[in-house]
Design a protein around this motif. Structure first.
Motif, PDB file in Angstrom:
ATOM      1  N   PHE A  50       0.811  -1.220   0.000  1.00 42.20           N
ATOM      2  CA  PHE A  50       0.000   0.000   0.000  1.00 42.20           C
ATOM      3  C   PHE A  50       0.842   1.268   0.000  1.00 42.20           C
ATOM      4  CE2 PHE A  50      -2.236   3.201   2.750  1.00 42.20           C
ATOM      5  CZ  PHE A  50      -3.172   3.613   1.799  1.00 42.20           C
ATOM      6  N   VAL A  51       2.014   1.217   0.581  1.00 43.90           N
ATOM      7  CA  VAL A  51       2.839   2.419   0.764  1.00 43.90           C
ATOM      8  C   VAL A  51       3.117   3.182  -0.537  1.00 43.90           C
ATOM      9  CG1 VAL A  51       5.220   3.109   1.243  1.00 43.90           C
ATOM     10  CG2 VAL A  51       3.894   1.984   2.995  1.00 43.90           C
ATOM     11  N   PRO A  52       3.464   2.535  -1.647  1.00 46.81           N
ATOM     12  CA  PRO A  52       3.698   3.318  -2.878  1.00 46.81           C
ATOM     13  C   PRO A  52       2.467   4.113  -3.306  1.00 46.81           C
ATOM     14  CG  PRO A  52       4.592   1.107  -3.103  1.00 46.81           C
ATOM     15  CD  PRO A  52       3.777   1.103  -1.851  1.00 46.81           C
ATOM     16  N   LYS A  55       2.138   7.049  -0.771  1.00 51.83           N
ATOM     17  CA  LYS A  55       3.213   8.015  -1.024  1.00 51.83           C
ATOM     18  C   LYS A  55       2.881   8.874  -2.238  1.00 51.83           C
ATOM     19  CE  LYS A  55       8.178   8.204  -2.046  1.00 51.83           C
ATOM     20  NZ  LYS A  55       9.407   7.386  -2.240  1.00 51.83           N
ATOM     21  N   ASP A  56       2.449   8.251  -3.323  1.00 47.67           N
ATOM     22  CA  ASP A  56       2.080   8.990  -4.531  1.00 47.67           C
ATOM     23  C   ASP A  56       0.891   9.904  -4.260  1.00 47.67           C
ATOM     24  OD1 ASP A  56       2.307   9.230  -7.607  1.00 47.67           O
ATOM     25  OD2 ASP A  56       0.199   8.699  -7.325  1.00 47.67           O
ATOM     26  N   PHE A  57      -0.088   9.410  -3.536  1.00 45.07           N
ATOM     27  CA  PHE A  57      -1.266  10.190  -3.152  1.00 45.07           C
ATOM     28  C   PHE A  57      -0.853  11.457  -2.410  1.00 45.07           C
ATOM     29  CE2 PHE A  57      -4.036  11.116   0.485  1.00 45.07           C
ATOM     30  CZ  PHE A  57      -5.251  11.382  -0.132  1.00 45.07           C
ATOM     31  N   PHE A  58       0.011  11.310  -1.426  1.00 39.79           N
ATOM     32  CA  PHE A  58       0.432  12.439  -0.599  1.00 39.79           C
ATOM     33  C   PHE A  58       1.279  13.431  -1.387  1.00 39.79           C
ATOM     34  CE2 PHE A  58       3.269  14.534   2.439  1.00 39.79           C
ATOM     35  CZ  PHE A  58       2.366  14.970   3.395  1.00 39.79           C
ATOM     36  N   ARG A  92      12.579   5.561   5.624  1.00 39.03           N
ATOM     37  CA  ARG A  92      13.747   6.057   4.889  1.00 39.03           C
ATOM     38  C   ARG A  92      13.395   6.637   3.533  1.00 39.03           C
ATOM     39  NH1 ARG A  92      18.379   1.761   4.041  1.00 39.03           N
ATOM     40  NH2 ARG A  92      16.773   0.926   2.641  1.00 39.03           N
ATOM     41  N   ASP A  93      12.469   6.008   2.821  1.00 43.69           N
ATOM     42  CA  ASP A  93      12.119   6.473   1.476  1.00 43.69           C
ATOM     43  C   ASP A  93      10.772   7.183   1.424  1.00 43.69           C
ATOM     44  OD1 ASP A  93      14.462   5.364   0.361  1.00 43.69           O
ATOM     45  OD2 ASP A  93      13.527   3.385   0.285  1.00 43.69           O
ATOM     46  N   MET A  94      10.263   7.570   2.570  1.00 40.85           N
ATOM     47  CA  MET A  94       8.977   8.256   2.618  1.00 40.85           C
ATOM     48  C   MET A  94       9.165   9.772   2.487  1.00 40.85           C
ATOM     49  SD  MET A  94       6.874   5.803   2.721  1.00 40.85           S
ATOM     50  CE  MET A  94       8.055   4.724   1.893  1.00 40.85           C
ATOM     51  N   PRO A  95       8.105  10.507   2.138  1.00 42.02           N
ATOM     52  CA  PRO A  95       8.230  11.971   1.951  1.00 42.02           C
ATOM     53  C   PRO A  95       8.726  12.690   3.200  1.00 42.02           C
ATOM     54  CG  PRO A  95       6.169  11.173   1.014  1.00 42.02           C
ATOM     55  CD  PRO A  95       6.756  10.021   1.769  1.00 42.02           C
ATOM     56  N   GLU A  96       9.492  13.737   2.988  1.00 40.27           N
ATOM     57  CA  GLU A  96      10.051  14.505   4.096  1.00 40.27           C
ATOM     58  C   GLU A  96       8.980  15.229   4.905  1.00 40.27           C
ATOM     59  OE1 GLU A  96      13.086  17.157   2.829  1.00 40.27           O
ATOM     60  OE2 GLU A  96      14.521  15.555   2.341  1.00 40.27           O
ATOM     61  N   LYS A  97       7.833  15.484   4.305  1.00 39.48           N
ATOM     62  CA  LYS A  97       6.770  16.195   5.012  1.00 39.48           C
ATOM     63  C   LYS A  97       5.972  15.289   5.948  1.00 39.48           C
ATOM     64  CE  LYS A  97       6.108  19.886   1.605  1.00 39.48           C
ATOM     65  NZ  LYS A  97       5.141  20.561   0.702  1.00 39.48           N
ATOM     66  N   TRP A  98       6.199  13.984   5.861  1.00 43.23           N
ATOM     67  CA  TRP A  98       5.530  13.097   6.803  1.00 43.23           C
ATOM     68  C   TRP A  98       6.037  13.389   8.211  1.00 43.23           C
ATOM     69  CZ3 TRP A  98       4.693   7.316   5.111  1.00 43.23           C
ATOM     70  CH2 TRP A  98       3.860   7.295   3.970  1.00 43.23           C
ATOM     71  N   LEU A  99       5.156  13.196   9.170  1.00 46.75           N
ATOM     72  CA  LEU A  99       5.510  13.320  10.580  1.00 46.75           C
ATOM     73  C   LEU A  99       5.396  11.942  11.234  1.00 46.75           C
ATOM     74  CD1 LEU A  99       3.351  16.501  11.362  1.00 46.75           C
ATOM     75  CD2 LEU A  99       5.783  16.450  10.742  1.00 46.75           C
ATOM     76  N   PHE A 100       6.104  11.761  12.335  1.00 47.19           N
ATOM     77  CA  PHE A 100       5.968  10.491  13.055  1.00 47.19           C
ATOM     78  C   PHE A 100       6.271  10.682  14.524  1.00 47.19           C
ATOM     79  CE2 PHE A 100      10.367  10.670  11.614  1.00 47.19           C
ATOM     80  CZ  PHE A 100      11.110  10.161  12.678  1.00 47.19           C
ATOM     81  N   GLN A 142      -6.889   3.890  -2.553  1.00 48.73           N
ATOM     82  CA  GLN A 142      -6.511   2.990  -3.650  1.00 48.73           C
ATOM     83  C   GLN A 142      -7.429   3.162  -4.846  1.00 48.73           C
ATOM     84  OE1 GLN A 142      -6.689  -0.660  -1.314  1.00 48.73           O
ATOM     85  NE2 GLN A 142      -4.460  -0.905  -1.466  1.00 48.73           N
ATOM     86  N   ARG A 143      -8.699   3.418  -4.583  1.00 47.66           N
ATOM     87  CA  ARG A 143      -9.679   3.493  -5.668  1.00 47.66           C
ATOM     88  C   ARG A 143      -9.701   4.857  -6.351  1.00 47.66           C
ATOM     89  NH1 ARG A 143     -13.598   2.707  -2.791  1.00 47.66           N
ATOM     90  NH2 ARG A 143     -14.730   4.692  -2.807  1.00 47.66           N
ATOM     91  N   LEU A 144      -9.633   5.938  -5.571  1.00 47.92           N
ATOM     92  CA  LEU A 144      -9.836   7.283  -6.107  1.00 47.92           C
ATOM     93  C   LEU A 144      -8.572   8.134  -6.193  1.00 47.92           C
ATOM     94  CD1 LEU A 144     -13.149   8.217  -4.253  1.00 47.92           C
ATOM     95  CD2 LEU A 144     -12.887   7.322  -6.577  1.00 47.92           C
ATOM     96  N   GLY A 145      -7.537   7.759  -5.467  1.00 50.50           N
ATOM     97  CA  GLY A 145      -6.321   8.555  -5.490  1.00 50.50           C
ATOM     98  C   GLY A 145      -6.548   9.942  -4.917  1.00 50.50           C
ATOM     99  N   PRO A 146      -5.852  10.971  -5.439  1.00 47.87           N
ATOM    100  CA  PRO A 146      -5.942  12.330  -4.889  1.00 47.87           C
ATOM    101  C   PRO A 146      -7.348  12.926  -4.885  1.00 47.87           C
ATOM    102  CG  PRO A 146      -4.016  12.128  -6.304  1.00 47.87           C
ATOM    103  CD  PRO A 146      -4.807  10.868  -6.492  1.00 47.87           C
ATOM    104  N   ALA A 147      -8.257  12.371  -5.690  1.00 52.19           N
ATOM    105  CA  ALA A 147      -9.625  12.899  -5.696  1.00 52.19           C
ATOM    106  C   ALA A 147     -10.292  12.755  -4.337  1.00 52.19           C
ATOM    107  CB  ALA A 147     -10.458  12.181  -6.757  1.00 52.19           C
ATOM    108  N   CYS A 148      -9.779  11.860  -3.506  1.00 50.23           N
ATOM    109  CA  CYS A 148     -10.313  11.713  -2.143  1.00 50.23           C
ATOM    110  C   CYS A 148     -10.289  13.032  -1.396  1.00 50.23           C
ATOM    111  CB  CYS A 148      -9.476  10.712  -1.342  1.00 50.23           C
ATOM    112  SG  CYS A 148      -9.586   9.009  -1.860  1.00 50.23           S
ATOM    113  N   PHE A 149      -9.226  13.780  -1.576  1.00 51.52           N
ATOM    114  CA  PHE A 149      -9.042  14.986  -0.767  1.00 51.52           C
ATOM    115  C   PHE A 149     -10.175  15.976  -0.974  1.00 51.52           C
ATOM    116  CE2 PHE A 149      -7.464  19.311  -0.117  1.00 51.52           C
ATOM    117  CZ  PHE A 149      -7.087  19.224   1.215  1.00 51.52           C
ATOM    118  N   THR A 150     -10.624  16.137  -2.219  1.00 50.08           N
ATOM    119  CA  THR A 150     -11.719  17.066  -2.493  1.00 50.08           C
ATOM    120  C   THR A 150     -12.973  16.638  -1.752  1.00 50.08           C
ATOM    121  OG1 THR A 150     -10.807  17.570  -4.681  1.00 50.08           O
ATOM    122  CG2 THR A 150     -13.112  18.118  -4.302  1.00 50.08           C
TER     123      THR A 150
END
Length: 218
Positions: A50-52, A55-58, A92-100, A142-150
């Motif tokens: 799921f991570v790829p 990551k692309d979504f974010f 390690r390979d996740m976006p820099e804007k992620w928080l943890f 997984q189904r809608l991608g970035p359209a989820c945000f709207t």
């Protein structure tokens, strides 16, 4: 939203591992944003698959390479890893804007119980006020991608910062080179200045006079 992590430390996933350890810093990163709590683990095959997608979504919503303005979105990785080494490897390979959360923080486990996480991966979507908007958005992403945000933005009635005016009008925010300008004042008529669209100001000499005369400005 920052109240969920009040008294805690969040870490940016950049090379410096910047810590957000004050209420002001937490508010700046989390207030008036939709917050995704991503529950995952490096040893989970479903998480790795799921991570790829996540990551692309974010990135497509927050990276200025793809969008003019980053979406009002924050993501906190709530590690369910068995060791700190696994957590570090996963990020390690996740976006820099992620928080943890730091590995030693028990809130990692408490949040799983608080939001009734039953399986991994899971993505809990929170409104700016902290209420749950979506209890698990994995399938939707997984189904809608970035359209989820709207869809989430409308459901959460999120205030769009792009319509806000700069608070200090004497010191406006820098203008992007790609941001359209509404107009510019040109003075081909001596002291008699007229305002015409910017593209007309790029004309020279006779071309500019033709525009002014045809437009009835002279």
């Amino acid at each position: 939203m920052a109240s969920l992590f009040s008294g805690r430390v969040l870490i940016r996933n950049n090379s410096d591992q910047d810590e957000l350890d004050t209420e002001a810093e937490l508010s700046r990163r989390l207030e008036n944003r939709l917050v995704l709590l991503f529950f995952g683990a490096a040893a989970c095959p479903q998480c790795q698959a799921f991570v790829p997608v996540l990551k692309d979504f974010f990135v497509r919503l927050t990276d200025e390479f793809y969008v003019l303005r980053a979406a009002q979105l924050a993501l906190v990785y709530v590690s369910q890893d068995s060791t700190e080494e696994q957590q570090d490897l996963f990020l390690r390979d996740m976006p820099e804007k992620w928080l943890f959360l730091p590995f030693e923080d028990d809130l990692r486990r408490d949040l799983g119980r608080q939001f009734s996480v039953q399986h991994l991966p899971a993505v809990v979507v929170l409104k700016p006020g902290g209420d749950v908007l979506t209890r698990d958005a994995v399938a939707e992403i997984q189904r809608l991608g970035p359209a989820c945000f709207t869809n989430w933005q409308e459901a959460a009635e999120l205030l769009d910062r792009s319509f806000l005016q700069p608070e200090d009008l004497d010191d406006p925010a820098p203008r992007s080179l790609t941001e359209p300008l509404s107009g510019k004042t040109c003075s081909p008529l001596g002291s008699r200045a007229v305002t015409i669209p910017l593209y007309n100001c790029m004309l020279g000499g006779d071309e500019l006079w033709d525009v002014v005369i045809r437009g009835g400005l002279y």
